[in-house]
Motif scaffolding. Structure first.
Motif, PDB file in Angstrom:
ATOM      1  N   ARG A   1       0.855  -1.185   0.000  1.00  0.00           N
ATOM      2  CA  ARG A   1       0.000   0.000   0.000  1.00  0.00           C
ATOM      3  C   ARG A   1       0.887   1.229   0.000  1.00  0.00           C
ATOM      4  O   ARG A   1       1.927   1.257   0.653  1.00  0.00           O
ATOM      5  CB  ARG A   1      -0.944   0.019   1.217  1.00  0.00           C
ATOM      6  N   SER A   2       0.471   2.227  -0.757  1.00  0.00           N
ATOM      7  CA  SER A   2       1.230   3.475  -0.813  1.00  0.00           C
ATOM      8  C   SER A   2       0.311   4.641  -0.507  1.00  0.00           C
ATOM      9  O   SER A   2      -0.906   4.569  -0.714  1.00  0.00           O
ATOM     10  CB  SER A   2       1.893   3.651  -2.181  1.00  0.00           C
ATOM     11  N   LEU A   3       0.908   5.702   0.000  1.00  0.00           N
ATOM     12  CA  LEU A   3       0.165   6.905   0.356  1.00  0.00           C
ATOM     13  C   LEU A   3       0.604   8.047  -0.540  1.00  0.00           C
ATOM     14  O   LEU A   3       1.804   8.260  -0.738  1.00  0.00           O
ATOM     15  CB  LEU A   3       0.425   7.289   1.819  1.00  0.00           C
ATOM     16  N   ARG A   4      -0.324   8.796  -1.091  1.00  0.00           N
ATOM     17  CA  ARG A   4      -0.023  10.046  -1.755  1.00  0.00           C
ATOM     18  C   ARG A   4      -0.052  11.139  -0.685  1.00  0.00           C
ATOM     19  O   ARG A   4      -1.040  11.292   0.036  1.00  0.00           O
ATOM     20  CB  ARG A   4      -1.048  10.326  -2.861  1.00  0.00           C
ATOM     21  N   MET A   5       1.048  11.881  -0.571  1.00  0.00           N
ATOM     22  CA  MET A   5       1.160  12.935   0.424  1.00  0.00           C
ATOM     23  C   MET A   5       1.562  14.224  -0.276  1.00  0.00           C
ATOM     24  O   MET A   5       2.187  14.197  -1.346  1.00  0.00           O
ATOM     25  CB  MET A   5       2.193  12.570   1.496  1.00  0.00           C
ATOM     26  N   SER A   6       1.211  15.347   0.328  1.00  0.00           N
ATOM     27  CA  SER A   6       1.585  16.633  -0.253  1.00  0.00           C
ATOM     28  C   SER A   6       1.708  17.676   0.847  1.00  0.00           C
ATOM     29  O   SER A   6       1.201  17.507   1.955  1.00  0.00           O
ATOM     30  CB  SER A   6       0.550  17.082  -1.292  1.00  0.00           C
ATOM     31  N   THR A   7       2.417  18.743   0.502  1.00  0.00           N
ATOM     32  CA  THR A   7       2.555  19.876   1.418  1.00  0.00           C
ATOM     33  C   THR A   7       2.616  21.154   0.606  1.00  0.00           C
ATOM     34  O   THR A   7       3.157  21.184  -0.498  1.00  0.00           O
ATOM     35  CB  THR A   7       3.820  19.762   2.290  1.00  0.00           C
ATOM     36  N   SER A   8       2.041  22.213   1.153  1.00  0.00           N
ATOM     37  CA  SER A   8       2.121  23.533   0.530  1.00  0.00           C
ATOM     38  C   SER A   8       3.022  24.462   1.349  1.00  0.00           C
ATOM     39  O   SER A   8       3.051  25.663   1.112  1.00  0.00           O
ATOM     40  CB  SER A   8       0.722  24.149   0.395  1.00  0.00           C
ATOM     41  N   GLU A   9       3.751  23.870   2.303  1.00  0.00           N
ATOM     42  CA  GLU A   9       4.616  24.687   3.160  1.00  0.00           C
ATOM     43  C   GLU A   9       6.042  24.166   3.163  1.00  0.00           C
ATOM     44  O   GLU A   9       6.763  24.287   4.146  1.00  0.00           O
ATOM     45  CB  GLU A   9       4.056  24.700   4.584  1.00  0.00           C
ATOM     46  N   ILE A  10       6.484  23.622   2.017  1.00  0.00           N
ATOM     47  CA  ILE A  10       7.790  22.986   1.982  1.00  0.00           C
ATOM     48  C   ILE A  10       8.915  23.971   2.250  1.00  0.00           C
ATOM     49  O   ILE A  10       9.881  23.653   2.950  1.00  0.00           O
ATOM     50  CB  ILE A  10       7.996  22.240   0.639  1.00  0.00           C
ATOM     51  N   ARG A  11       8.832  25.196   1.737  1.00  0.00           N
ATOM     52  CA  ARG A  11       9.920  26.147   1.952  1.00  0.00           C
ATOM     53  C   ARG A  11      10.051  26.522   3.430  1.00  0.00           C
ATOM     54  O   ARG A  11      11.160  26.596   3.971  1.00  0.00           O
ATOM     55  CB  ARG A  11       9.728  27.408   1.101  1.00  0.00           C
ATOM     56  N   ALA A  12       8.928  26.751   4.072  1.00  0.00           N
ATOM     57  CA  ALA A  12       8.972  27.114   5.500  1.00  0.00           C
ATOM     58  C   ALA A  12       9.545  25.965   6.321  1.00  0.00           C
ATOM     59  O   ALA A  12      10.365  26.193   7.235  1.00  0.00           O
ATOM     60  CB  ALA A  12       7.585  27.488   5.983  1.00  0.00           C
ATOM     61  N   ARG A  13       9.146  24.730   5.999  1.00  0.00           N
ATOM     62  CA  ARG A  13       9.635  23.581   6.763  1.00  0.00           C
ATOM     63  C   ARG A  13      11.124  23.338   6.533  1.00  0.00           C
ATOM     64  O   ARG A  13      11.797  22.778   7.380  1.00  0.00           O
ATOM     65  CB  ARG A  13       8.827  22.341   6.410  1.00  0.00           C
ATOM     66  N   LEU A  14      11.610  23.747   5.347  1.00  0.00           N
ATOM     67  CA  LEU A  14      13.046  23.620   5.056  1.00  0.00           C
ATOM     68  C   LEU A  14      13.827  24.862   5.488  1.00  0.00           C
ATOM     69  O   LEU A  14      15.019  24.970   5.226  1.00  0.00           O
ATOM     70  CB  LEU A  14      13.246  23.392   3.560  1.00  0.00           C
ATOM     71  N   GLU A  15      13.131  25.800   6.137  1.00  0.00           N
ATOM     72  CA  GLU A  15      13.733  27.035   6.648  1.00  0.00           C
ATOM     73  C   GLU A  15      14.371  27.843   5.530  1.00  0.00           C
ATOM     74  O   GLU A  15      15.492  28.333   5.635  1.00  0.00           O
ATOM     75  CB  GLU A  15      14.747  26.705   7.746  1.00  0.00           C
ATOM     76  N   LEU A  16      13.601  27.983   4.438  1.00  0.00           N
ATOM     77  CA  LEU A  16      14.039  28.764   3.287  1.00  0.00           C
ATOM     78  C   LEU A  16      13.022  29.862   3.012  1.00  0.00           C
ATOM     79  O   LEU A  16      11.826  29.687   3.273  1.00  0.00           O
ATOM     80  CB  LEU A  16      14.176  27.888   2.057  1.00  0.00           C
ATOM     81  N   PRO A  17      13.474  31.010   2.496  1.00  0.00           N
ATOM     82  CA  PRO A  17      12.518  32.096   2.196  1.00  0.00           C
ATOM     83  C   PRO A  17      11.632  31.741   1.017  1.00  0.00           C
ATOM     84  O   PRO A  17      11.983  30.912   0.192  1.00  0.00           O
ATOM     85  CB  PRO A  17      13.460  33.267   1.861  1.00  0.00           C
TER      86      PRO A  17
END
Length: 287
Positions: free
Chosen positions: A271-287
């Motif tokens: 089984r696989s999960l489709r995942m997504s995020t719209s806050e990747i830059r903030a979580r990577l501590e990038l502007p």
């Protein structure tokens, strides 16, 4: 289971080097080259459980040759990017394979770190390297095996949330006396060449007014992209007649309910999960 390097080149530099712990090696991020292809294939293959190898194109012996082509001709694979992480001595620690699917959105296909370098922030730095080179990146999506706890923990920390579940169903073929349908294979010579060269490929089968696109993730497995093909045993039998090494069928469907099958009983292998995020830059501590 791939190369454009995006809007800005990613090159090793002191400013891009990081160490997640004082005792961790310095990590530098660079674009993959043709010389990395066999290593990419080896690391990818080692990252998957052995019982899944037959169902994964990236676990086949010829995938390194395929990635050589991708890396040598990035203009033919627009938006795709392979990155390699290495330490200060040039030892390769891991890689990432991402594709820009639309402005601001990238799909993460692979994120692999060699066993000796795990837990040192290598995966995070690969994603930071990609995001630095793509300042317009805002969202990211991926598919992860549901039982891959370490990967899911990383993605949770990066703000990914589950969108959907896909179940991988497999049937050992039980066609008995099923007579193969009269079909036409489009591009049969190319399908055979792909399989011989890379160990995977696709088939296009025309049966009457219906066209079936079938995958070959490995020589033994026939993938039905449309679950309705499982109700056409004569079409499956025709594919087996053309490629006698096939002994199983794979289909991936949303949710956890098995589709109807007339080619053999289905069992869930993954089984696989489709995942997504719209806050990747903030979580990577990038502007």
């Amino acid at each position: 289971m791939p190369v454009s390097y995006g809007a800005q080149p990613i090159v090793p530099s002191p400013s891009a080097a990081v160490a997640s712990r004082p005792d961790a090696p310095e990590v530098r991020i660079r674009p993959a080259t043709v010389a990395d292809a066999d290593w990419l294939a080896e690391v990818s293959r080692a990252s998957f459980a052995r019982h899944l190898h037959d169902y994964l194109t990236s676990a086949q012996p010829g995938v390194g040759r395929f990635w050589e082509v991708v890396l040598a001709h990035p203009e033919s694979f627009p938006g795709r990017c392979f990155l390699v992480a290495e330490d200060e001595d040039g030892r390769r620690l891991g890689f990432a394979d991402l594709t820009r699917v639309e402005p601001g959105l990238a799909h993460l296909s692979y994120l692999c770190v060699v066993e000796a370098a795990r837990g040192r922030g290598v995966a995070r730095e690969l994603l930071r390297g990609y995001a630095r080179a793509h300042p317009g990146l805002r969202s990211m999506r991926l598919d992860v095996f549901a039982d891959n706890a370490p990967a899911r923990a990383l993605y949770d920390r990066l703000g990914f949330a589950g969108d959907a579940t896909t179940t991988w169903w497999v049937a050992d073929l039980a066609l008995g006396g099923v007579a193969p349908a009269e079909v036409r294979f489009e591009g049969l010579h190319a399908a055979r060449a792909w399989l011989d060269t890379y160990g995977f490929g696709e088939l296009t089968v025309v049966a009457g007014d219906a066209t079936h696109v079938l995958g070959r993730p490995s020589p033994r497995v026939l993938r039905c992209f449309d679950p309705a093909t499982l109700r056409r045993p004569a079409v499956v039998a025709a594919a087996v007649r053309a490629f006698p090494g096939i002994d199983r069928v794979l289909v991936m469907t949303p949710g956890e309910d098995a589709p109807p099958s007339e080619v053999g009983p289905l069992r869930a292998v993954n089984r696989s999960l489709r995942m997504s995020t719209s806050e990747i830059r903030a979580r990577l501590e990038l502007p």
